[in-house]
Design an enzyme around this catalytic site. Structure first.
Site, short mmCIF file in Angstrom:
data_model
loop_
_atom_site.label_atom_id
_atom_site.label_comp_id
_atom_site.label_asym_id
_atom_site.label_seq_id
_atom_site.Cartn_x
_atom_site.Cartn_y
_atom_site.Cartn_z
N LYS A 1 23.86 30.49 -24.88
CA LYS A 1 23.13 29.91 -23.75
C LYS A 1 23.37 30.74 -22.49
CE LYS A 1 23.33 25.88 -20.62
NZ LYS A 1 23.87 24.52 -20.38
N LYS B 1 21.42 18.06 -9.89
CA LYS B 1 22.86 17.79 -9.90
C LYS B 1 23.33 17.45 -8.49
CE LYS B 1 24.33 20.94 -13.61
NZ LYS B 1 24.89 19.91 -14.49
N ASP C 1 18.37 18.06 -16.71
CA ASP C 1 19.68 18.71 -16.64
C ASP C 1 20.27 18.95 -18.03
OD1 ASP C 1 21.85 19.87 -15.48
OD2 ASP C 1 22.81 18.00 -14.85
N ARG D 1 20.44 22.63 -24.46
CA ARG D 1 20.07 22.34 -25.86
C ARG D 1 18.61 22.70 -26.15
NH1 ARG D 1 21.75 16.20 -24.96
NH2 ARG D 1 23.15 17.31 -23.54
N1 BES Z 1 25.62 23.17 -17.92
C1 BES Z 1 25.76 21.76 -17.99
C2 BES Z 1 27.07 21.31 -18.62
C3 BES Z 1 28.31 21.54 -17.81
C4 BES Z 1 28.59 20.75 -16.71
C5 BES Z 1 29.21 22.50 -18.17
C6 BES Z 1 29.75 20.95 -15.99
C7 BES Z 1 30.37 22.71 -17.47
C8 BES Z 1 30.64 21.93 -16.36
C9 BES Z 1 24.62 21.16 -18.81
O1 BES Z 1 23.42 21.81 -18.70
C10 BES Z 1 24.42 19.77 -18.33
O2 BES Z 1 24.07 19.61 -17.21
N2 BES Z 1 24.68 18.79 -19.18
C11 BES Z 1 24.56 17.42 -18.83
C12 BES Z 1 23.89 16.70 -19.95
C13 BES Z 1 23.47 15.29 -19.62
C14 BES Z 1 22.36 15.30 -18.60
C15 BES Z 1 23.02 14.60 -20.88
C16 BES Z 1 25.97 16.87 -18.58
O3 BES Z 1 26.90 17.28 -19.27
O4 BES Z 1 26.11 16.08 -17.66
ZN ZN Z 2 23.47 23.79 -18.21
MN MN Z 3 22.28 21.15 -17.04
#
Ligand code: BES
Ligand code: ZN
Ligand code: MN
Length: 492
Positions: A257, A269, A339, A343
């Protein structure tokens, strides 16, 4: 950093700093048992003083009668606590001390084979020293990182020289990954990563194919297209092919990714720590670093690196919650949260990898879920797989490299959690329950039956507040996964 080897018995070896290891509660410097204490009377006291405490370091000035200007004692801790990481960790401390003292070179004496095989000793010394001296200072007006050269004192042999060469390439791979992962999001957009891939492919004789926005859309990469459409920095799918195995041997496919910045998109965010989302490209950077090293090692295998790269931005053209998109697999996905973008782009890349290469195995890396940090913290990556044999192999590499991983389960119940009322699946699970696994369940839908392992590096890809300090992981990107997978690929 230039690395030389010399036979250990050469006591006339001139060096600015002769470094030796000391076990806890021992009165000996390993490999320096025959030292003449009359020449440096203080050394006995010094050995006593550091007590061999793990990671502790003491520098002793010597008299004019010795060939080395200083002796450094480095504590290894208790013999029963000795691990595959001890020499790497402590060597890193030594190297940073040499830098602090502004030395041009220093020498490390390899401990006896009764404690650790010299082959793994030298590998760890090289990795520890090289990775600990990396510093991200591209944007500092004044660059101050001076990197001293290293002499390893060990009985010379073909095997030792080879181990050192391999460790140098592996460390350079990890350092390359760190150096591109650390780049700020204004200077590193998908096209930048594509350029890096092109550059290493030319240097090292790999095929490189970059698929750009229009072509992505035309070819059915609905996921990468949707996530990428909100940014003026257009998405790229980067494909690196290394073919050094026999012609009909199926390759290993590595997918990473590479979200060059993740604002969350329309599901924006919160501002706190959003700057860290420049590290959301770490999975892709890991794959690029591995491909660079694989080609330099000239491994007799076939490996393909696939890196979907986008910038996840909010704007008038962004994809939205509620959208239903068609992925490369042909399956449809309902977007519930923009966000959860990783995936989506990975699903396209995984399907593409399976369809075009019929690989032996697919390994993906992604800073995929905050939930992984909640579950496992910032020192162990989460893994999810559909194949126990592959998992076992990766576990063995993890033990050898001390890039730690922990397996999470994925069964039908979790698959059900990403089913959608209006499409084949949805891009979030149910609330926050098992967030790392439901993300993996979404990925699982992108492949048929190829052995696959997903490595969620959200907690380990860069140093965070709870990260255990290690000299070879200075602040910023860690390059996690490069050493792990290079070990796996060398042991197929
Ligand atoms: N890149 C983030 C995951 C992440 C967050 C990695 C903080 C490291 C530190 C990912 O794209 C994301 O935002 N995931 C969300 C998924 C949710 C919306 C289901 C998350 O983990 O909050
Ligand atoms: Zn991300
Ligand atoms: Mn994200």
């Amino acid at each position: 950093m230039k690395i030389r080897i010399e036979n250990p018995n050469n006591s006339k070896k001139k060096t600015a700093m002769l470094c030796g290891f000391v076990l806890e509660d021992s009165d000996k410097v390993l490999g320096l048992e025959n030292i003449d204490f009359k020449i440096i009377p203080s050394i006995k006291q010094s050995i006593n003083d550091i007590g061999g405490v793990f990671g502790k370091i003491l520098v002793i000035p010597t008299t004019d009668r010795t060939a080395s200007q200083r002796i450094l004692l480095a504590g290894l801790g208790k013999k029963e606590n000795f691990t595959n990481d001890t020499i790497r960790f402590v060597s890193g401390k030594i190297a940073q001390k040499a830098r602090e003292l502004k030395l041009k070179e220093f020498s490390i004496i390899v401990p006896p084979s009764s404690l650790i095989e010299p082959i793994s000793s030298v590998s760890q010394i090289v990795e520890g020293c090289k990775m600990s001296l990396y510093k991200f200072e591209k944007y500092k007006s004044k660059k101050e990182n001076n990197i001293p050269d290293l002499t390893i004192l060990v009985s010379k042999s073909e095997k030792i020289s080879k181990a050192i060469k391999i460790a140098e390439i592996v460390s350079d791979g990890a350092i390359y990954t760190k150096s591109i992962a650390n780049l700020p999001p204004n200077e590193c957009i998908p096209a930048t990563l594509a350029n890096f891939a092109r550059i290493i492919s030319k240097k090292n004789n790999m095929k490189c194919n970059i698929i750009s926005k229009n072509e992505l859309k035309k070819k059915g990469f609905g996921g990468i297209t949707a996530v990428g459409q909100g940014s003026k920095n257009e998405p790229k799918l980067i494909i690196l092919e290394y073919n050094h195995g026999s012609r009909n041997e199926k390759p290993i496919v590595l997918v990473g990714k590479a979200v060059t910045f993740d604002t969350g998109g329309i599901s924006l965010k919160p501002g706190e720590k959003m700057d860290e989302m420049k590290f959301d490209k770490c999975g892709g950077c890991t794959v690029i670093g591995i491909m660079k090293a694989v080609s330099e090692l000239k491994l007799p295998i076939n490996v393909v690196g696939i890196i979907p790269s986008v910038e996840n931005m909010p704007g008038g053209e962004s994809y939205r919650p509620g959208d239903i998109i068609k992925l490369y697999s042909g399956k449809t996905a309902e977007i519930q949260n923009t966000d959860a973008e990783g995936r989506i782009i990975l699903a396209d890349a995984l399907s593409y990898g399976e369809k075009h290469y019929s690989p032996k195995a697919i390994i993906d890396f992604a800073t995929l879920t905050g939930a992984c940090i909640i579950a496992l913290g910032t020192n162990i990556a989460g893994i999810v797989s559909n194949n126990d044999k592959l998992t076992q192999k990766i576990m063995e590499s993890s033990k050898r490299t001390t890039e730690e991983i922990w397996e999470l389960p994925l069964n039908g119940d979790y698959m059900d959690m990403v089913k959608s009322d209006v499409a084949d699946m949805k891009n979030v699970g149910i609330g926050r329950a098992a967030g790392t696994i439901t993300a993996a369940a979404f990925l699982r839908n992108a492949i048929e039956n190829t052995p696959w392992i997903h490595i969620d590096i959200a907690g380990v890809a860069w140093t965070q507040v709870a990260t255990k300090e290690k000299p070879y992981n200075p602040k910023g990107a860690t390059g996690f996964g490069v050493r792990l997978i290079l070990d796996y690929l060398q042991n197929i």
